[in-house]
Design an enzyme around this catalytic site. Structure first.
Site, PDB file in Angstrom:
ATOM      1  N   SER A  26      47.824  47.190  46.328  1.00 52.15           N
ATOM      2  CA  SER A  26      48.898  47.302  45.340  1.00 52.15           C
ATOM      3  C   SER A  26      48.612  48.469  44.411  1.00 52.15           C
ATOM      4  O   SER A  26      47.615  49.153  44.554  1.00 52.15           O
ATOM      5  CB  SER A  26      49.017  46.011  44.541  1.00 52.15           C
ATOM      6  OG  SER A  26      47.907  45.888  43.678  1.00 52.15           O
ATOM      7  N   LYS A  27      49.497  48.665  43.460  1.00 52.39           N
ATOM      8  CA  LYS A  27      49.389  49.837  42.567  1.00 52.39           C
ATOM      9  C   LYS A  27      48.040  49.930  41.875  1.00 52.39           C
ATOM     10  O   LYS A  27      47.509  51.003  41.664  1.00 52.39           O
ATOM     11  CB  LYS A  27      50.468  49.842  41.465  1.00 52.39           C
ATOM     12  CG  LYS A  27      51.829  49.429  41.877  1.00 52.39           C
ATOM     13  CD  LYS A  27      52.017  47.921  41.676  1.00 52.39           C
ATOM     14  CE  LYS A  27      52.742  47.386  42.906  1.00 52.39           C
ATOM     15  NZ  LYS A  27      52.550  45.953  43.148  1.00 52.39           N
ATOM     16  N   ARG A  28      47.512  48.756  41.545  1.00 49.91           N
ATOM     17  CA  ARG A  28      46.267  48.834  40.786  1.00 49.91           C
ATOM     18  C   ARG A  28      45.086  49.332  41.621  1.00 49.91           C
ATOM     19  O   ARG A  28      43.997  49.519  41.120  1.00 49.91           O
ATOM     20  CB  ARG A  28      45.962  47.487  40.129  1.00 49.91           C
ATOM     21  CG  ARG A  28      45.600  46.406  41.068  1.00 49.91           C
ATOM     22  CD  ARG A  28      45.772  45.020  40.474  1.00 49.91           C
ATOM     23  NE  ARG A  28      45.900  44.073  41.558  1.00 49.91           N
ATOM     24  CZ  ARG A  28      44.886  43.741  42.351  1.00 49.91           C
ATOM     25  NH1 ARG A  28      43.695  44.220  42.099  1.00 49.91           N
ATOM     26  NH2 ARG A  28      45.067  42.928  43.348  1.00 49.91           N
TER      27      ARG A  28
END
Length: 475
Positions: free
Chosen positions: A238-240
């Site tokens: 994911s983005k993180r």
RNA sequence: GUCCCCAUCGUCUAGUCUGGUCCAGGACACCGGCCUUUCACGCCGGCAACACCGGUUCGAAUCCGGUUGGGGACGCCA
């Protein structure tokens, strides 16, 4: 088997991320390998989250990766009539029913089920009410309540589900839009999709979809669920986890062929081979060689692969992609590849891992004023370097040509007259010409920048040394 | 919680279907060395794994069962 028809169905709720790109690649590669067809379909039934910008971003990323489609793009938002038609069939055949339960009621049911240690699902309140069209009702699929549904997964093998695990899921929302599981099936049927390769996260949807195929009297496609891509922490990407947008890699100076190579190798293999050209991927790609376990996205390996692809590229291939990086630095505005730039890229590419690095490494060629790296100047631009620098300068002034061979002879001559080893001569010259202790071969550099620049820079270095206060150069 | 899936070096993986040729091979990273005017490239070498327990078998990384661990799904999102 008939012509293989695969598809990639992104939902335009953001950029194309690497996980989605891998799925697209698997489908595309398989279609190409089998001489089949590849369909692009935009799944935009979630009107609240879908945007045109996302659609454009997805096209952009797909284009960059070199993934082309034979059919589409289809937009689900423009196919509502078709879905409506199939919905009517379902209702008429008593395979679906209207439901007026409110989201709050459903929520309540779910909580209760969870508390009782069961799988949260709809309790069938409206299943046999025989409700007809009302202003604001959702439509549910009348799912089988007993028996077993088996997925014959080409990647994972047989997966079976007890039908009582499934519930009467919603196929049409009360706001008049169909839902995912329903449109996917209708689309795949009407588009002739016979091979569905998708992420692992869809296995739980598959029994529902299989039931829908049955209800609609259609043949099942071949299903293949590829394991997820995980981040360094082994959770779903994911983005993180950092840069996950495909286009972010373009901006960081990655070659599309490197990203493609990396992404495909993540979960698929062909013996011990690590480096693949696009052509080889198409030639070798089969579903049998896709692994079953999830893999971690390893940035370092991608970087290494990118370096390898850059190294194996030609300046002709690299230049158009390098240009934006050059321009951003104000280094070269040319639109065509000059012989000098060609040579420059040739000698720099084996020592650049990204296009960004490559662009950075060209500075000595395009910029006239050389900024000495502090460490480099301290180590090599010292009074002891004056003699070799001046000797080299004199030699170069009288050279008939600047061929590498001629330059080498000139340096040998300096070695003899000065009694110094080549390193003692070449390093100060290197710093004088590039500002760094690291560069391509010194003769290549000299040949490339030419007589007057070389002499000017050596002269500048000599001046620089003479300007240095004693104490700085002595210690 | 319930259901589904997975399990070989730190990471990506070969080998598993068709047990013996595997005291497990390749790649990235890391550590040495060679080449060399520097740095890379290249080459040579090193470190490092069959999750655990039990079973089947003359023999198991490979087959079976369990345990543990990890991932995913449980939406009027896709």
């Amino acid at each position: 088997m008939n012509t293989v028809i695969t598809r990639f169905p992104p939902s335009p709720t953001g950029h194309l991320h690497v996980g989605g790109a891998r799925t697209a690649l698997f489908n595309w590669l398989y279609a190409r390998h089998m001489h089949g067809r590849f369909v692009l379909r935009i799944e935009d039934t979630d009107t609240a989250r879908s945007t045109d910008e996302s659609v454009q971003a997805i096209f952009d990323a797909l284009n960059w990766l070199g993934i082309d489609w034979d059919d589409g793009p289809y937009y689900q938002s423009r196919r509502l009539d078709i879905y409506r038609e199939y919905l009517d069939k379902m209702i008429a055949a008593d395979k679906a029913y209207y439901c007026t339960c409110s989201p709050e009621q459903i929520d309540e049911m779910r909580k209760k089920a969870m508390a009782a240690g069961e799988k949260p699902k709809y309790d069938g309140t409206c299943r046999n009410k025989g409700l007809s069209v009302t202003g604001h009702a959702a439509v549910r699929f009348k799912a089988p309540q007993s028996g077993t549904t088996v997925i014959n997964d080409v990647i994972k093998g047989e997966i079976s589900f007890q039908n009582d695990e499934l519930d009467d899921f919603i196929i049409w929302r009360s706001d008049g839009m169909p839902t995912y599981n329903f449109v996917v099936v209708v689309d795949d049927i009407t588009m002739g999709i016979n091979t569905v390769i998708r992420g692992d996260d869809h296995v739980n949807n598959t029994p529902k979809q299989i039931q829908l195929y049955h209800a609609l009297g259609a043949d099942l496609p071949v299903f293949g669920h590829v394991p997820m891509v995980l981040g360094q922490d082994r959770t779903r990407l994911s983005k993180r986890h950092g840069a996950m947008a495909v286009t972010a890699y373009r901006e960081m100076g990655y070659l599309p062929e490197a990203l493609v190579n990396f992404l495909v190798r993540l979960g698929w293999s062909h013996g011990d081979q690590e480096f693949f050209t696009r052509k080889e991927l198409i030639e070798y790609f089969t579903l049998e060689n896709i692994g079953k376990s999830p893999g971690v996205f390893n940035q370092e390996k991608l970087l290494a692969l990118n370096a390898e692809h850059i190294r194996n590229s030609t300046p002709q291939h690299l230049f158009p992609q390098l240009r934006p990086f050059l321009k951003a630095r104000g280094l070269n505005g040319d639109d065509t590849l000059t012989p000098e730039t060609e040579k420059l890229i040739e000698i720099l590419s084996p020592r650049s891992k990204t296009l960004e690095e490559l662009a950075e490494n060209t500075r000595f060629f395009y910029e006239d004023t050389i900024q000495y790296e502090a460490k480099a100047a301290r180590k090599f631009l010292k009074p002891v370097a004056l003699e070799p620098l001046e000797l080299v300068c004199r030699q170069l002034e009288s050279l008939p040509d600047f061929e590498e061979k001629t330059l080498e002879d000139a340096f040998r001559a300096v070695m003899e007259t000065s009694g110094l080893k080549l390193g003692k001569i070449a390093q100060p010259v290197r710093v004088a010409l590039t500002g760094k202790t690291v560069s391509p071969g010194i003769f290549e550099v000299i040949a490339l920048i030419g007589r007057s620049k070389t002499i000017n820079r050596i002269q500048a270095a000599v001046d620089f040394i003479k300007r240095q206060p004693e104490k700085d150069t002595v210690r």
